[in-house]
Design an enzyme around this catalytic site. Structure first.
Site, PDB file in Angstrom:
ATOM      1  N   SER A   1       0.641  -0.687  -0.143  1.00  0.00           N
ATOM      2  CA  SER A   1      -0.294   0.133  -0.194  1.00  0.00           C
ATOM      3  C   SER A   1       1.042   1.016  -0.221  1.00  0.00           C
ATOM      4  O   SER A   1       2.243   0.744   0.658  1.00  0.00           O
ATOM      5  CB  SER A   1      -0.713   0.058   1.098  1.00  0.00           C
ATOM      6  OG  SER A   1      -1.810   1.189   1.080  1.00  0.00           O
TER       7      SER A   1
ATOM      8  N   TYR B   1      -2.367   0.679  10.458  1.00  0.00           N
ATOM      9  CA  TYR B   1      -2.339  -0.025   9.180  1.00  0.00           C
ATOM     10  C   TYR B   1      -1.283   0.454   8.635  1.00  0.00           C
ATOM     11  O   TYR B   1      -0.372  -0.656   8.121  1.00  0.00           O
ATOM     12  CB  TYR B   1      -3.850   0.205   8.851  1.00  0.00           C
ATOM     13  CG  TYR B   1      -3.663  -0.344   7.177  1.00  0.00           C
ATOM     14  CD1 TYR B   1      -3.661  -1.670   6.120  1.00  0.00           C
ATOM     15  CD2 TYR B   1      -3.110   0.620   6.191  1.00  0.00           C
ATOM     16  CE1 TYR B   1      -3.775  -2.203   5.471  1.00  0.00           C
ATOM     17  CE2 TYR B   1      -3.332  -0.148   4.763  1.00  0.00           C
ATOM     18  CZ  TYR B   1      -3.697  -1.124   4.750  1.00  0.00           C
ATOM     19  OH  TYR B   1      -3.652  -1.372   3.194  1.00  0.00           O
TER      20      TYR B   1
END
Length: 248
Positions: A143, A156
């Site tokens: 990501s 996260y």
């Protein structure tokens, strides 16, 4: 792409994993598709029926012991040794350091980091032992949150930072054996990821307004396909893709 290669895709019940498994099947690959939701996998198989490829569904929780090893065994039972592994299973967690739910910290570390470490070890160990001139690929869906520090999404993001370092370390360890380990870092993708993780959907609507059109899962799947389609001596090892209007 060598359509004779056998692929394993985790997180295949939705989002990027599902789009990748479907795209591989359309190319004629034989795919072991793994996810926790068997009903969603069965739907994926039904949609691919009659196409050039084949999808075998395996209901699996990648946090359980030897989950990756069992997928390798499933591929070998069906067709032979796998040569492509796309690791797309993961989970989000909304909130800041002060505002996120601490009861969910251990869960996201287990799913996004410890499970990924186990998978990288299993697939890396298996692929490096295969004496073949053909390409062997491990592709990890990371990501942009694992490269750009964000006070709004740090728990996260920290798991993705950690995974990114594992991917590069494994690449260095097995590249001499002809194994390509690739990190793909998507920005905002419109999928069920945000809703499933409990993100504020009003916030996501604002993101869509500011940065859209957002990526869709098949945009990322097309990038995965391009990576594994390169000749065996060519390796695209780290790719970021964002919506054109996404600033960070």
């Amino acid at each position: 792409m060598d359509e004779e290669r056998i692929a394993i895709v985790t997180g295949a019940s939705s989002g990027i994993g599902r789009a990748t498994a479907a795209r591989f099947a359309r190319r004629g690959l034989r795919v072991v598709a793994a996810a926790r939701r068997k009903d969603a996998l069965d739907q994926l198989v039904a949609e691919a029926a009659g196409g050039p490829g084949t999808i075998v569904p395996v209901a699996a929780d990648m946090t359980t012991p030897r989950a990756a090893g069992k997928l390798l065994e499933a591929a070998e039972r069906e067709w032979g040794p796998a040569a492509v592994a796309v690791l797309a299973a993961g989970r989000g967690l909304p909130g800041t350091i002060l505002g996120s739910d601490p009861l969910r910290w251990a869960e996201i570390i287990e799913v996004n980091y410890l499970s990924m470490l186990e998978q990288l070890r299993a697939f890396g160990s298996d692929f490096r032992q295969r004496e073949t001139a053909a390409a062997r690929d491990i592709v990890v869906i990371g990501s942009t949150a694992g490269r750009q520090v964000s006070a709004a999404n740090p728990v996260y993001g920290s798991t993705k930072f950690a995974v990114h370092s594992l991917v590069e370390a494994l690449r260095q360890e097995v590249c001499g054996d002809g194994v390509r380990v690739t990190l793909i870092e998507p920005g905002f993708v419109r999928s069920g990821f945000q809703d499933a993780a409990g993100y504020d959907m009003q916030w996501f609507a604002a993101v869509t307004e500011e940065s859209g059109p957002l990526l869709v899962p098949d945009d990322v799947a097309a990038t995965v396909e391009f990576v594994v389609d390169r000749p065996a001596h060519v390796h695209l090892d780290d790719i970021r893709l964002r919506p054109t209007r996404q600033r960070i």
